[in-house]
Design a protein around this motif. Structure first.
Motif, mmCIF file in Angstrom:
data_model
loop_
_atom_site.group_PDB
_atom_site.id
_atom_site.type_symbol
_atom_site.label_atom_id
_atom_site.label_comp_id
_atom_site.label_asym_id
_atom_site.label_seq_id
_atom_site.Cartn_x
_atom_site.Cartn_y
_atom_site.Cartn_z
ATOM 1 N N LYS A 1 81.812 27.913 65.406
ATOM 2 C CA LYS A 1 80.931 26.854 64.913
ATOM 3 C C LYS A 1 79.529 26.977 65.512
ATOM 4 C CE LYS A 1 84.240 23.271 63.648
ATOM 5 N NZ LYS A 1 84.707 21.907 63.929
ATOM 6 N N LYS A 2 79.441 27.353 66.792
ATOM 7 C CA LYS A 2 78.134 27.544 67.420
ATOM 8 C C LYS A 2 77.375 28.690 66.762
ATOM 9 C CE LYS A 2 79.140 25.778 72.026
ATOM 10 N NZ LYS A 2 79.305 26.108 73.446
ATOM 11 N N LYS B 1 76.164 27.503 63.449
ATOM 12 C CA LYS B 1 75.019 26.605 63.601
ATOM 13 C C LYS B 1 73.743 27.395 63.843
ATOM 14 C CE LYS B 1 75.947 22.836 65.693
ATOM 15 N NZ LYS B 1 76.281 21.823 66.695
ATOM 16 N N LYS B 2 73.827 28.426 64.675
ATOM 17 C CA LYS B 2 72.660 29.281 64.940
ATOM 18 C C LYS B 2 72.217 29.984 63.658
ATOM 19 C CE LYS B 2 71.499 33.563 67.109
ATOM 20 N NZ LYS B 2 72.150 34.784 67.467
ATOM 21 N N GLY C 1 71.791 22.972 56.507
ATOM 22 C CA GLY C 1 72.914 22.057 56.694
ATOM 23 C C GLY C 1 74.032 22.301 55.690
ATOM 24 N N TYR D 1 75.862 25.438 56.744
ATOM 25 C CA TYR D 1 76.735 25.144 57.877
ATOM 26 C C TYR D 1 77.990 24.395 57.421
ATOM 27 C CZ TYR D 1 78.416 23.210 62.272
ATOM 28 O OH TYR D 1 79.198 22.858 63.336
#
Length: 162
Positions: free
Chosen positions: A105-106, A109-110, A146, A149
């Motif tokens: 998830k990180k 997000k990046k 968004g 993501y």
């Protein structure tokens, strides 16, 4: 580790595939791509013939804009078809062990933030650099990021640790 060829990376990017491109994924990509190609080939053949005939009877500038507009809508429809079929064939799912979900998830997000900044930058090209247009382009870019993501997180399938 052997680096993937550019063509394979592009195919994986267009179809939203993560991980290895195995035999099943290749056959599904070929099926989806062939269907899209056959439709587009027929559409462009007919659209160009109609445009050549219409130029003789109507204003060529209007014919051009109608052809460009319909082609744009057809290309968007084909993109949506590819996304839908890839989702139905489960080409976009990401199988992750439960312990690795937060790191994935990180990373997503990046990538979403970088993608939104790139999208905003591309939108700003050729525009006047007023504060209003800059804010609008950034807002649309971050909305795009968004969505990317959210789609990525929705495609995560947790696999139990053995």
């Amino acid at each position: 580790m052997e680096k993937e060829k550019l063509g394979v990376r592009l195919i994986k990017r267009v179809y939203g595939i993560n991980g290895v491109l195995d035999e099943y994924k290749r056959s599904e990509i070929n099926r989806i791509g062939n269907n899209a190609f056959m439709f587009l080939w027929g559409y462009f053949l007919i659209a160009n013939m109609i445009a050549m005939i219409a130029v003789l009877n109507f204003n060529p500038e209007i014919v051009l804009w109608v052809l460009l507009g319909t082609s744009f809508l057809v290309i968007i429809a084909i993109g949506l078809y590819i996304m839908y079929e890839a989702e139905c064939a489960e080409l976009t799912s990401i199988e992750v062990e439960e312990k690795d979900v937060t790191t994935i998830k990180k990373k997503m997000k990046k990538n979403a933030i970088l993608g939104s900044l790139f999208f905003s930058g591309v939108q700003l090209i050729g525009k006047n650099f007023s504060m209003k247009s800059t804010i609008i382009c950034l807002a649309v870019g971050f909305l795009f990021g968004g969505m990317i993501y959210a789609i990525g997180v929705a495609n995560i399938k947790k696999v139990k640790d053995d």
